[in-house]
Design a protein around this motif. Structure first.
Motif, PDB file in Angstrom:
ATOM      1  N   ILE A 401       0.823  -1.217   0.000  1.00 42.60           N
ATOM      2  CA  ILE A 401       0.000   0.000   0.000  1.00 42.60           C
ATOM      3  C   ILE A 401       0.853   1.261   0.000  1.00 42.60           C
ATOM      4  CG2 ILE A 401      -1.669   1.331   1.345  1.00 42.60           C
ATOM      5  CD1 ILE A 401      -2.971  -1.302   2.167  1.00 42.60           C
ATOM      6  N   ARG A 463      -5.235  -8.009   2.983  1.00 39.24           N
ATOM      7  CA  ARG A 463      -5.415  -7.401   1.654  1.00 39.24           C
ATOM      8  C   ARG A 463      -6.789  -7.749   1.086  1.00 39.24           C
ATOM      9  NH1 ARG A 463      -3.739  -9.997  -3.273  1.00 39.24           N
ATOM     10  NH2 ARG A 463      -3.553  -8.569  -5.053  1.00 39.24           N
ATOM     11  N   CYS A 466      -9.247  -5.629   2.899  1.00 37.55           N
ATOM     12  CA  CYS A 466      -9.107  -4.256   2.403  1.00 37.55           C
ATOM     13  C   CYS A 466      -9.858  -4.079   1.091  1.00 37.55           C
ATOM     14  CB  CYS A 466      -7.632  -3.920   2.242  1.00 37.55           C
ATOM     15  SG  CYS A 466      -7.286  -2.293   1.555  1.00 37.55           S
ATOM     16  N   ASP A 467      -9.728  -5.036   0.204  1.00 39.45           N
ATOM     17  CA  ASP A 467     -10.420  -4.968  -1.082  1.00 39.45           C
ATOM     18  C   ASP A 467     -11.933  -5.069  -0.902  1.00 39.45           C
ATOM     19  OD1 ASP A 467     -10.155  -5.197  -4.181  1.00 39.45           O
ATOM     20  OD2 ASP A 467     -11.434  -6.896  -3.634  1.00 39.45           O
ATOM     21  N   GLU A 471     -10.343   0.358   0.364  1.00 40.75           N
ATOM     22  CA  GLU A 471      -9.083   0.743   0.996  1.00 40.75           C
ATOM     23  C   GLU A 471      -9.236   1.935   1.937  1.00 40.75           C
ATOM     24  OE1 GLU A 471      -4.977   2.674  -0.543  1.00 40.75           O
ATOM     25  OE2 GLU A 471      -5.333   0.639  -1.308  1.00 40.75           O
ATOM     26  N   PHE A 474     -10.862   0.800   5.109  1.00 42.93           N
ATOM     27  CA  PHE A 474      -9.945  -0.129   5.781  1.00 42.93           C
ATOM     28  C   PHE A 474      -8.868   0.645   6.539  1.00 42.93           C
ATOM     29  CE2 PHE A 474      -5.948  -2.550   5.667  1.00 42.93           C
ATOM     30  CZ  PHE A 474      -6.323  -3.718   6.330  1.00 42.93           C
ATOM     31  N   LEU A 475      -8.240   1.600   5.862  1.00 41.12           N
ATOM     32  CA  LEU A 475      -7.172   2.375   6.493  1.00 41.12           C
ATOM     33  C   LEU A 475      -7.708   3.248   7.626  1.00 41.12           C
ATOM     34  CD1 LEU A 475      -5.017   3.359   3.394  1.00 41.12           C
ATOM     35  CD2 LEU A 475      -4.572   1.578   5.086  1.00 41.12           C
ATOM     36  N   ILE A 499     -11.792  -1.760  12.547  1.00 42.54           N
ATOM     37  CA  ILE A 499     -12.224  -1.838  11.154  1.00 42.54           C
ATOM     38  C   ILE A 499     -13.751  -1.896  11.064  1.00 42.54           C
ATOM     39  CG2 ILE A 499     -12.098  -3.227   9.048  1.00 42.54           C
ATOM     40  CD1 ILE A 499      -9.272  -4.025   9.851  1.00 42.54           C
ATOM     41  N   THR A 503     -16.096   0.745   8.947  1.00 45.05           N
ATOM     42  CA  THR A 503     -16.712   0.224   7.722  1.00 45.05           C
ATOM     43  C   THR A 503     -18.182  -0.131   7.875  1.00 45.05           C
ATOM     44  OG1 THR A 503     -16.123  -2.063   8.281  1.00 45.05           O
ATOM     45  CG2 THR A 503     -14.491  -0.778   7.037  1.00 45.05           C
TER      46      THR A 503
END
Length: 935
Positions: A401, A463, A466-467, A471, A474-475, A499, A503
């Protein structure tokens, strides 16, 4: 940890001047020092302690391998004395303690130290008492001090104890490193504490949860430089016999014992934030300036630090960041807070002679370790069973990233598929793998989980998440996780809470089995009138799954790629398989593919008919399937064929269909697949020649088209593709024209001393060809390069090449070199060079057996032994090999490498079955291909 060099004085972080340090005139150690402005958003050292969750309340229940929870350290004053002439060190600690339960004993970690008499001062009695007893448990690496009077619950105390030790070349604890200068051997010292070796440098509570602050004082020869986690706040020169101002009685005693003929330097460092023992660090040696070779690593660090700060919304809290590169280092690199350490090949390069691989390696390593300043150092896993919270994140953030933001041309996200996802899936396809979150009670288990599952699978699963959630969200969740646990210790659910908050997804439900269960699924796709039917089962490399091993149901993001009626590509990221099997509506008349972008941590098995359609679509000039999709298609079918769920001929048919492929990373996947076939069928000469003919047909035309000359302004893909094509054509492909060209370039070097015809990108291929097809002259020249290289990468290329000789006498010399001259950190490269040589594979296995005792003694305390076990036998391919290996290890204590041993044996058994099952299919396909190619 990573499986670097100078001082930057900054007013603004991005406008820096670099001064780098190495030991004298050689490059075994280099230093970067960032003097950073005070963090604007990170808490200052005093307030941040209030963010810390109560360590005592959060501690795990007491068990055999964990320290008692009745006493907890708050602060260490550590004084370390180092004598690089006698290879001795010593000192004393003064540890401030919180007493949670009444006790007259204090138990902490120590290993291989000579301890003095301990004393303890209690704030209740306001008096000091000496120990009445001291017991060492060597197996558990602990000392128990017994005192005459009990310490009351709720009180505070100060424990004092002196210690002495020996600087060994162990690459663990506090150890010495050596290098040659002007024919003389010179020394310096440094630390490697992760996971459990701070106790080998000073007595301490050596568990990640037991955080404390550290004030380090170093006493060393006056003509050397001292480094630690924090900047020095004072330095003075002391001459034995003179009076030392304002020193404690312990320091006065230490100074009075120093050799009279030597002046000494006393360096005192600022107090650290609250931190775990495994990231405490210090080093001492004759470091001098070195700027040029450090510039690239310095630039990477300077560029990524502000990006991390922005992404996490938490600034780097320390006033500096040093990085010291060592000649002798067990791992790749280590994220000690404020003082990164690592090996030369991972963190140094010569800009004039560095290939793209070396640049990527340095950048990934530096970015990975800087990521740890947040993941691991500010926020730390509670115990080693959650190691992935450190390493998985550092791998994803540091190598994908964040790296992608400064080097987008490197296609880090695509390269992740080959560098990490596939290695994770290969290991996790074994019954002998382990969950990402894995029990590891003692040091023997802890050392073994620094593997592709804790790093690569963890990063792959993160990952995928995250997808799935996006992103940006996620971050944001990761930032919340860090802020909620500043300077604290965490478990998996702490991450999921952050997270989920950012989200709106129930992250625990989605991710729990990915983290806590062993293995991963294969999704089988069949077609029906309304679309597709998908079913998940655990994937094993044997292809045979016992029902007891097939109970996990993963929540699988299917990420279905399709096209609209007008031909537009669309991806449904909301589709998720949460049960064993279900139907999904889909127009199967148009192209489709699951796991778009190869982000999911699973394999996909299509019918042969659908696979043929997907492969045909992927071969088109403007295919709807991306670079990442094409890599995934080939990796999947190859793994499925090894497991017997598809035919080996299916893999070769896909490769044949893609003969006009232009993308470097796809062709790299092709080369890797065919190279693995030559390594599998290495004892079947006729079959091997058929595979080599296929390799030549695909890659020699690329060599002819691109040639052997590199240009600084050519596209990166061209540079990498040229190197790949030459490497596999001259290696696994055995093309005589390429081999002759490589040999001639080394012959020119031998004749003239001019290495201008050996570009950095071809260095390894040229060295291998020279030794493999040469004799004494070429071998001796390679040995000289290994011993006096121009660059760190040249040394490793030469070390590996020494193992490629086919001359039995020269092989004897290589084995002798390993025992007598090889640096400990380089032995795995020697073994890999021998493993790659079919003339040396069985000799390598025999060599390991013959020298087992000395190898165990040499590498007993570090990570190396498990790798030597895997490399020495891992390329073998018969049932007799399995029986021989099992017989050899039957009476050995394998506790330090039992996981690697089990995985290696499983690999060979799988290979045996693969050969038996696929031999005829492979030869039939090759015969038909050869016939077609002659038409």
């Amino acid at each position: 940890m990573w499986s670097v060099l100078g001082r930057v004085s900054t007013i603004q972080r991005l406008h820096a001047a670099c001064v780098s340090y190495v030991p004298c005139a050689s490059p075994p150690g280099v230093r970067h020092l960032f003097n950073l402005p005070r963090a604007r958003h990170a808490p200052s050292f005093q307030p941040f302690l209030s963010h810390q969750k109560s360590s005592y309340c959060a501690m795990a229940p007491l068990d055999k391998y964990r320290l008692p929870v009745n006493v907890e350290p708050r602060h260490y004053d550590v004084t370390i004395w180092t004598d690089l002439k006698t290879f001795k060190f010593g000192g004393f600690v003064n540890i401030s303690l919180d007493i949670h339960e009444e006790t007259s004993t204090v138990e902490l970690n120590t290993n291989d130290l000579d301890l003095g008499t301990a004393s303890i001062y209690s704030d209740v009695s306001q008096s000091e008492q000496l120990q009445s007893g001291q017991t060492i448990d060597k197996d558990l690496q602990r000392v128990t001090f017994v005192f005459p009077n009990a310490l009351p619950a709720g009180s505070k105390a100060q424990l004092k104890v002196a210690f002495n030790g020996v600087l060994k070349s162990s690459m663990t604890g506090y150890y010495m490193s050596a290098w040659e200068q002007d024919g003389q051997t010179k020394y310096y010292s440094l630390t490697q504490f992760e996971p459990t070796d701070a106790r080998a440098a000073f007595p301490c509570w050596d568990e990640p949860l037991l955080k404390a602050t550290f004030a380090i004082t170093m006493v060393s020869h006056a003509d050397t430089i001292n480094l630690s986690n924090m900047p020095a706040i004072s330095e003075e020169i002391y001459e034995p016999g003179s009076s030392a101002s304002n020193q404690s009685s312990e320091m006065s005693t230490l100074l009075s014992s120093l050799p009279l003929e030597q002046k000494w330097k006393i360096s005192k460092f600022q107090t650290t934030p609250k931190m775990s023992t495994y990231i405490v660090a210090f080093a001492n040696g004759p470091f001098v300036f070195l700027e040029q070779k450090a510039a690239f690593a310095l630039d990477v660090a300077a560029r990524v630090i502000p990006i991390y700060e922005t992404v996490f919304d938490v600034e780097y809290p320390l006033p500096k960041l040093d990085t010291l590169v060592a000649s002798d280092f067990d791992a790749g690199a280590m994220e000690n807070w404020g003082l990164i350490t690592g090996r030369t090949t991972a963190l140094l390069l010569d800009p004039a002679r560095a290939d793209i691989h070396a640049k990527k390696n340095v950048a990934m390593t530096q970015s990975h370790e800087v990521a740890h300043m947040w993941f691991g150092n500010i926020t730390t896993m509670r115990w080693w069973d959650n190691l992935y919270l450190n390493e998985g994140f550092a791998t994803l953030m540091g190598e994908v990233i964040i790296l992608n933001k400064i080097f987008p041309e490197w296609k880090a996200n695509s390269e992740f598929i080959s560098d990490h996802l596939q290695s994770a899936l290969a290991l996790d396809a074994k019954l002998s793998s382990h969950p990402i979150e894995v029990e590891c009670p003692d040091a023997n288990h802890i050392n073994q989980i620094f593997d592709a599952l804790s790093y690569s699978k963890a990063a792959s699963v993160l990952r995928m998440l995250c997808d799935y959630v996006g992103e940006e969200k996620f971050l944001k969740g990761v930032s919340l996780y860090l802020k909620n646990n500043l300077y604290g210790n965490t478990v998996t659910n702490d991450l999921f809470e952050g997270i989920s908050s950012a989200t709106g997804f129930d992250t625990v439900r989605i991710m729990d089995n990915w983290i806590k269960q062993q293995g991963f699924p294969v999704v089988t796709v069949t077609e029906n009138a309304n679309g597709i039917h998908v079913r998940q089962d655990r994937f094993l490399e044997t292809g045979q799954v016992d029902p007891k091993e097939n109970e996990t149901i993963w929540n699988i993001p299917l990420s279905i790629l399709t096209t609209t009626p007008n031909g537009q590509v669309k991806t449904d990221k909301s589709a998720i398989l949460e049960e064993r099997e279900k139907d999904i509506s889909l127009d199967t008349k148009r192209p489709f593919k699951l796991n778009a972008g190869t982000v999911g941590v699973y394999r996909v098995l299509y019918t042969p008919e659908r696979l043929a359609k997907i492969a045909a679509e992927a071969s088109k000039e403007n295919s709807i399937f991306s670079l990442d999709d094409r890599m995934g298609i080939l990796y999947d079918v190859n793994a499925l064929s090894k497991a017997g769920l598809a035919k080996l001929s299916d893999t070769l048919t896909v490769i044949d269909l893609w003969s006009n492929e232009k993308e470097y990373l796809v062709l790299s996947t092709v080369a890797e697949t065919l190279g693995s076939l030559t390594a599998t069928f290495w004892e079947s000469p006729d079959t091997l020649e058929g595979i080599r003919a296929l390799i030549r047909s695909l890659f020699v035309p690329i060599v002819k088209r691109l040639g052997y000359e590199y240009s600084a302004d050519e596209p990166l893909d061209v540079t990498q593709l040229r190197t790949l094509a030459i490497s596999i054509s001259g290696g696994a492909g055995n093309d005589q024209g390429v081999i002759d060209e490589l040999k001639s370039r080394f012959a020119h070097y031998i004749a003239t001393g001019d290495d201008s015809k050996i570009p950095a990108d071809l260095e390894s291929s040229i060295f291998n060809a020279a030794v493999k097809y040469g004799g004494r002259t070429e071998y001796d020249a390679i040995v000289k390069i290994a011993e006096k290289p121009k660059t760190p990468t040249a040394r490793l290329a030469a070390i590996r090449a020494m193992g490629s000789t086919r001359d039995p006498a020269l092989l004897d010399e290589t084995f002798s070199y390993i025992l007598t001259k090889s640096r400990d950190q380089d032995i795995t490269y020697s073994f890999r060079g021998l493993q790659a040589n079919t003339h040396a594979r069985r000799r390598l296995a025999a060599f390991f057996k013959e020298n087992y005792d000395s190898l165990m003694t040499r590498f007993e305390g570090n990570f190396t032994m498990k790798h030597l076990v895997s490399i020495s036998f891992g390329a073998l391919s018969t049932k007799k090999d399995v029986e021989s290996i099992e017989a050899f290890f039957k009476d050995k204590d394998t506790s330090k490498y039992n996981m690697a041993l089990a995985q290696m044996l499983e690999t060979i058994r799988t290979r045996v079955a693969y050969i038996e099952r696929s031999f005829n299919d492979l030869n039939d396909w090759l015969a038909k291909w050869e016939k077609r190619s002659k038409l």
